[in-house]
Motif scaffolding. Structure first.
Motif, PDB file in Angstrom:
ATOM      1  N   MET A   1      -6.105   4.611  -0.542  1.00  0.00           N
ATOM      2  CA  MET A   1      -4.877   3.970  -0.964  1.00  0.00           C
ATOM      3  C   MET A   1      -4.567   2.788  -0.046  1.00  0.00           C
ATOM      4  N   ARG A   2      -3.890   1.812  -0.598  1.00  0.00           N
ATOM      5  CA  ARG A   2      -3.403   0.673   0.187  1.00  0.00           C
ATOM      6  C   ARG A   2      -1.905   0.857   0.369  1.00  0.00           C
ATOM      7  N   ILE A   3      -1.476   1.011   1.621  1.00  0.00           N
ATOM      8  CA  ILE A   3      -0.110   1.399   1.929  1.00  0.00           C
ATOM      9  C   ILE A   3       0.556   0.346   2.809  1.00  0.00           C
ATOM     10  N   VAL A   4       1.771  -0.058   2.424  1.00  0.00           N
ATOM     11  CA  VAL A   4       2.584  -0.953   3.234  1.00  0.00           C
ATOM     12  C   VAL A   4       3.499  -0.081   4.090  1.00  0.00           C
ATOM     13  N   VAL A   5       3.492  -0.324   5.400  1.00  0.00           N
ATOM     14  CA  VAL A   5       4.363   0.394   6.326  1.00  0.00           C
ATOM     15  C   VAL A   5       5.335  -0.612   6.918  1.00  0.00           C
ATOM     16  N   THR A   6       6.617  -0.521   6.544  1.00  0.00           N
ATOM     17  CA  THR A   6       7.620  -1.393   7.150  1.00  0.00           C
ATOM     18  C   THR A   6       8.032  -0.775   8.479  1.00  0.00           C
ATOM     19  N   GLY A   7       8.373  -1.621   9.448  1.00  0.00           N
ATOM     20  CA  GLY A   7       8.633  -1.116  10.793  1.00  0.00           C
ATOM     21  C   GLY A   7       7.350  -0.650  11.455  1.00  0.00           C
ATOM     22  N   GLY A   8       6.251  -1.283  11.093  1.00  0.00           N
ATOM     23  CA  GLY A   8       4.931  -0.852  11.531  1.00  0.00           C
ATOM     24  C   GLY A   8       4.675  -0.943  13.018  1.00  0.00           C
ATOM     25  N   ALA A   9       5.452  -1.743  13.748  1.00  0.00           N
ATOM     26  CA  ALA A   9       5.251  -1.854  15.196  1.00  0.00           C
ATOM     27  C   ALA A   9       6.203  -0.959  15.982  1.00  0.00           C
ATOM     28  N   GLY A  10       7.014  -0.194  15.284  1.00  0.00           N
ATOM     29  CA  GLY A  10       7.891   0.760  15.954  1.00  0.00           C
ATOM     30  C   GLY A  10       7.138   2.024  16.321  1.00  0.00           C
ATOM     31  N   PHE A  11       7.824   2.937  16.998  1.00  0.00           N
ATOM     32  CA  PHE A  11       7.180   4.173  17.440  1.00  0.00           C
ATOM     33  C   PHE A  11       6.628   4.961  16.255  1.00  0.00           C
ATOM     34  N   LEU A  12       7.475   5.234  15.270  1.00  0.00           N
ATOM     35  CA  LEU A  12       7.033   6.016  14.113  1.00  0.00           C
ATOM     36  C   LEU A  12       6.037   5.243  13.254  1.00  0.00           C
ATOM     37  N   GLY A  13       6.366   3.980  12.954  1.00  0.00           N
ATOM     38  CA  GLY A  13       5.503   3.188  12.078  1.00  0.00           C
ATOM     39  C   GLY A  13       4.107   2.975  12.638  1.00  0.00           C
ATOM     40  N   SER A  14       4.008   2.769  13.943  1.00  0.00           N
ATOM     41  CA  SER A  14       2.683   2.548  14.546  1.00  0.00           C
ATOM     42  C   SER A  14       1.848   3.827  14.532  1.00  0.00           C
ATOM     43  N   HIS A  15       2.483   4.956  14.819  1.00  0.00           N
ATOM     44  CA  HIS A  15       1.748   6.223  14.774  1.00  0.00           C
ATOM     45  C   HIS A  15       1.347   6.577  13.346  1.00  0.00           C
ATOM     46  N   LEU A  16       2.235   6.315  12.396  1.00  0.00           N
ATOM     47  CA  LEU A  16       1.901   6.557  10.997  1.00  0.00           C
ATOM     48  C   LEU A  16       0.742   5.658  10.568  1.00  0.00           C
ATOM     49  N   SER A  17       0.781   4.397  10.949  1.00  0.00           N
ATOM     50  CA  SER A  17      -0.299   3.470  10.597  1.00  0.00           C
ATOM     51  C   SER A  17      -1.635   3.974  11.136  1.00  0.00           C
ATOM     52  N   GLU A  18      -1.642   4.414  12.388  1.00  0.00           N
ATOM     53  CA  GLU A  18      -2.860   4.953  12.988  1.00  0.00           C
ATOM     54  C   GLU A  18      -3.362   6.170  12.201  1.00  0.00           C
ATOM     55  N   HIS A  19      -2.460   7.072  11.865  1.00  0.00           N
ATOM     56  CA  HIS A  19      -2.836   8.272  11.111  1.00  0.00           C
ATOM     57  C   HIS A  19      -3.400   7.905   9.737  1.00  0.00           C
ATOM     58  N   LEU A  20      -2.753   6.968   9.055  1.00  0.00           N
ATOM     59  CA  LEU A  20      -3.227   6.565   7.724  1.00  0.00           C
ATOM     60  C   LEU A  20      -4.619   5.940   7.800  1.00  0.00           C
ATOM     61  N   ILE A  21      -4.860   5.117   8.826  1.00  0.00           N
ATOM     62  CA  ILE A  21      -6.192   4.523   9.032  1.00  0.00           C
ATOM     63  C   ILE A  21      -7.214   5.637   9.260  1.00  0.00           C
ATOM     64  N   GLU A  22      -6.864   6.612  10.095  1.00  0.00           N
ATOM     65  CA  GLU A  22      -7.778   7.737  10.373  1.00  0.00           C
ATOM     66  C   GLU A  22      -8.100   8.530   9.102  1.00  0.00           C
ATOM     67  N   GLN A  23      -7.166   8.547   8.159  1.00  0.00           N
ATOM     68  CA  GLN A  23      -7.364   9.270   6.904  1.00  0.00           C
ATOM     69  C   GLN A  23      -8.117   8.430   5.869  1.00  0.00           C
ATOM     70  N   GLY A  24      -8.482   7.201   6.242  1.00  0.00           N
ATOM     71  CA  GLY A  24      -9.279   6.356   5.369  1.00  0.00           C
ATOM     72  C   GLY A  24      -8.503   5.383   4.513  1.00  0.00           C
ATOM     73  N   HIS A  25      -7.192   5.272   4.736  1.00  0.00           N
ATOM     74  CA  HIS A  25      -6.376   4.361   3.949  1.00  0.00           C
ATOM     75  C   HIS A  25      -6.391   2.954   4.553  1.00  0.00           C
ATOM     76  N   GLU A  26      -5.999   1.993   3.728  1.00  0.00           N
ATOM     77  CA  GLU A  26      -5.790   0.622   4.186  1.00  0.00           C
ATOM     78  C   GLU A  26      -4.303   0.454   4.446  1.00  0.00           C
ATOM     79  N   VAL A  27      -3.933  -0.166   5.563  1.00  0.00           N
ATOM     80  CA  VAL A  27      -2.531  -0.308   5.948  1.00  0.00           C
ATOM     81  C   VAL A  27      -2.183  -1.778   6.138  1.00  0.00           C
ATOM     82  N   VAL A  28      -1.062  -2.172   5.536  1.00  0.00           N
ATOM     83  CA  VAL A  28      -0.445  -3.466   5.799  1.00  0.00           C
ATOM     84  C   VAL A  28       0.877  -3.143   6.489  1.00  0.00           C
ATOM     85  N   ALA A  29       0.969  -3.454   7.778  1.00  0.00           N
ATOM     86  CA  ALA A  29       2.165  -3.151   8.563  1.00  0.00           C
ATOM     87  C   ALA A  29       3.034  -4.401   8.657  1.00  0.00           C
ATOM     88  N   LEU A  30       4.315  -4.237   8.362  1.00  0.00           N
ATOM     89  CA  LEU A  30       5.289  -5.321   8.473  1.00  0.00           C
ATOM     90  C   LEU A  30       6.284  -4.973   9.567  1.00  0.00           C
TER      91      LEU A  30
END
Length: 124
Positions: A1-30
């Motif tokens: 899946m291609r997932i947009v994560v808003t607040g991607g550089a915050g504590f939660l957003g950055s950890h979520l982005s890392e987890h999604l990448i580890e699960q094989g997803h594509e992440v666009v962090a804003l």
């Protein structure tokens, strides 16, 4: 899946982005980096399935290509300020409708920018 994560550089957003990448997803962090920190994303920089865009999510942005999901973590974080300036915080909360409408419309239009598509009645 291609997932947009808003607040991607915050504590939660950055950890979520890392987890999604580890699960094989594509992440666009804003993130506008007002409360988020780009250092939270340094370990993801250069990853082929990660893209960071410095952007205020209260302003319109077109994301090229399909978006399968939006995970909204962008927010102001000061309780005291929210009491003194409620309009600022309401605008931050109100962005949810815009983010989700844009994602749904972009998906419906097959990734076409709704501002330039005759099928769209979006008032951007």
């Amino acid at each position: 899946m291609r997932i947009v994560v808003t607040g991607g550089a915050g504590f939660l957003g950055s950890h979520l982005s890392e987890h999604l990448i580890e699960q094989g997803h594509e992440v666009v962090a804003l993130d506008n980096l007002l409360t988020g920190n780009a250092d939270n994303l340094t370990h993801l920089a250069g990853h082929p399935r990660f893209r960071f865009i410095k952007h205020d999510v209260t302003e319109y942005i077109y994301i090229d290509g399909p978006v399968d999901a939006v995970m909204h973590f962008a927010a102001y974080i000061s309780v005291g300020e929210s009491v003194r300036e409620p309009a600022k915080y309401w605008r931050n909360f109100d962005v949810l409708g815009t983010v989700f409408d844009a994602a749904a419309l972009g998906q419906f239009l097959g990734g076409v920018d709704p501002r330039n598509d005759p099928r769209s009645s979006a008032g951007f």
